[in-house]
Design an enzyme around this catalytic site. Sequence first.
Site, PDB file in Angstrom:
ATOM      1  N   GLU A  57       0.815  -1.223   0.000  1.00  0.00           N
ATOM      2  CA  GLU A  57       0.000   0.000   0.000  1.00  0.00           C
ATOM      3  C   GLU A  57       0.844   1.267   0.000  1.00  0.00           C
ATOM      4  OE1 GLU A  57      -2.715  -3.242   1.340  1.00  0.00           O
ATOM      5  OE2 GLU A  57      -0.659  -2.655   1.845  1.00  0.00           O
ATOM      6  N   HIS A 126     -10.361  -5.497   9.900  1.00  0.00           N
ATOM      7  CA  HIS A 126     -11.026  -5.190   8.627  1.00  0.00           C
ATOM      8  C   HIS A 126     -12.338  -4.428   8.831  1.00  0.00           C
ATOM      9  CE1 HIS A 126      -8.369  -8.517   7.549  1.00  0.00           C
ATOM     10  NE2 HIS A 126      -8.503  -8.182   6.276  1.00  0.00           N
TER      11      HIS A 126
END
Length: 330
Positions: A57, A126
């Site tokens: 990322e 998450h």
Amino acid sequence: MTVREALNVALDEELARDDRVFVLGEEVAQYNGAYKVTKGLLDKYGPKRIVDTPITESGFAGLAVGAALSGLVPICEFMTFNFSMQAIDQIINSGAKVHYMAGGIVPCPVVFRGPNGFAAGVAAQHSQDYSAWYGSIPGLKVLSPWDSEDAKGLLKAAIRDPNPVIVLENELQYGVKYPMSQEAMSSDFLLPIGKAKIIREGKDATIVSHSRSLNYCLEAAEKLQSDEGISVEIINLRSIRPLDVNTIVESVKKTNHLISVESGFPHFGLGSEICAISMETEMFDYLDAPVERITAADVPTPYAENLEALSLPSGDLIAKVVKRSLYRQK
């Protein structure tokens, strides 16, 4: 049209409109996207504009910021915003601040998008809502679509904006179908950044929310109307930063009660900001009760289904809090 389809249409239209636009992220190309938002785009636009990246990322977010500074318009997908934390230095220190630090000379037209907030059974790493995190940063614009028109109109507006824009979608909303107006089907359809929408008119209390939590607000409003005759007005914020304070104030002038609902944590959250605004604006003069906040529980989101449900806002909880605000709690 499903929210997923609306996002796909928005990407397709903007890729066709402007050849500076390109998409990058994990599995966005050959796999058609982890949530199929980028389905069909690789075949149509090729690998130079629909770019698969490694699972890094910080690397591909930095690439996106660099591309934006070089005159391109990148759309960077995070498979989940929970892992945008790996790239937060690139998003904030590089993306959000460069236009200001360059004295207005260097714009940074990059979009960071992907699923945010709670899904189902995906546990703490998450399930976090990053609205307040990114909403606190000068230099960023932060959007939170709910239905299909939001998804299309806000994403297209984000892509055309010269600033870094965060688009916080929700995984559980992707497959939900919503009606699309004739206007929304146009390739020129844009929604203004910084403007909320009243999605249900009411006169007794105002609920302010965004993203998937709006589903529970609507459920509560129906229950309150049928069971108690209580008329609830619901505001879909759409934009977290800038925040449409005026729409909230004008609604409270009518209803005299305000409840904020979010899936973020209670401390220093969006609801906290709305409470502060209620004290700092003319809204205070119209309130007949304290502002109520409904948030996620102050714990990492549990994995167990029963505990997860208890940790998040629900229609029953919202209805209970609205009644409490109206001094009608039994």
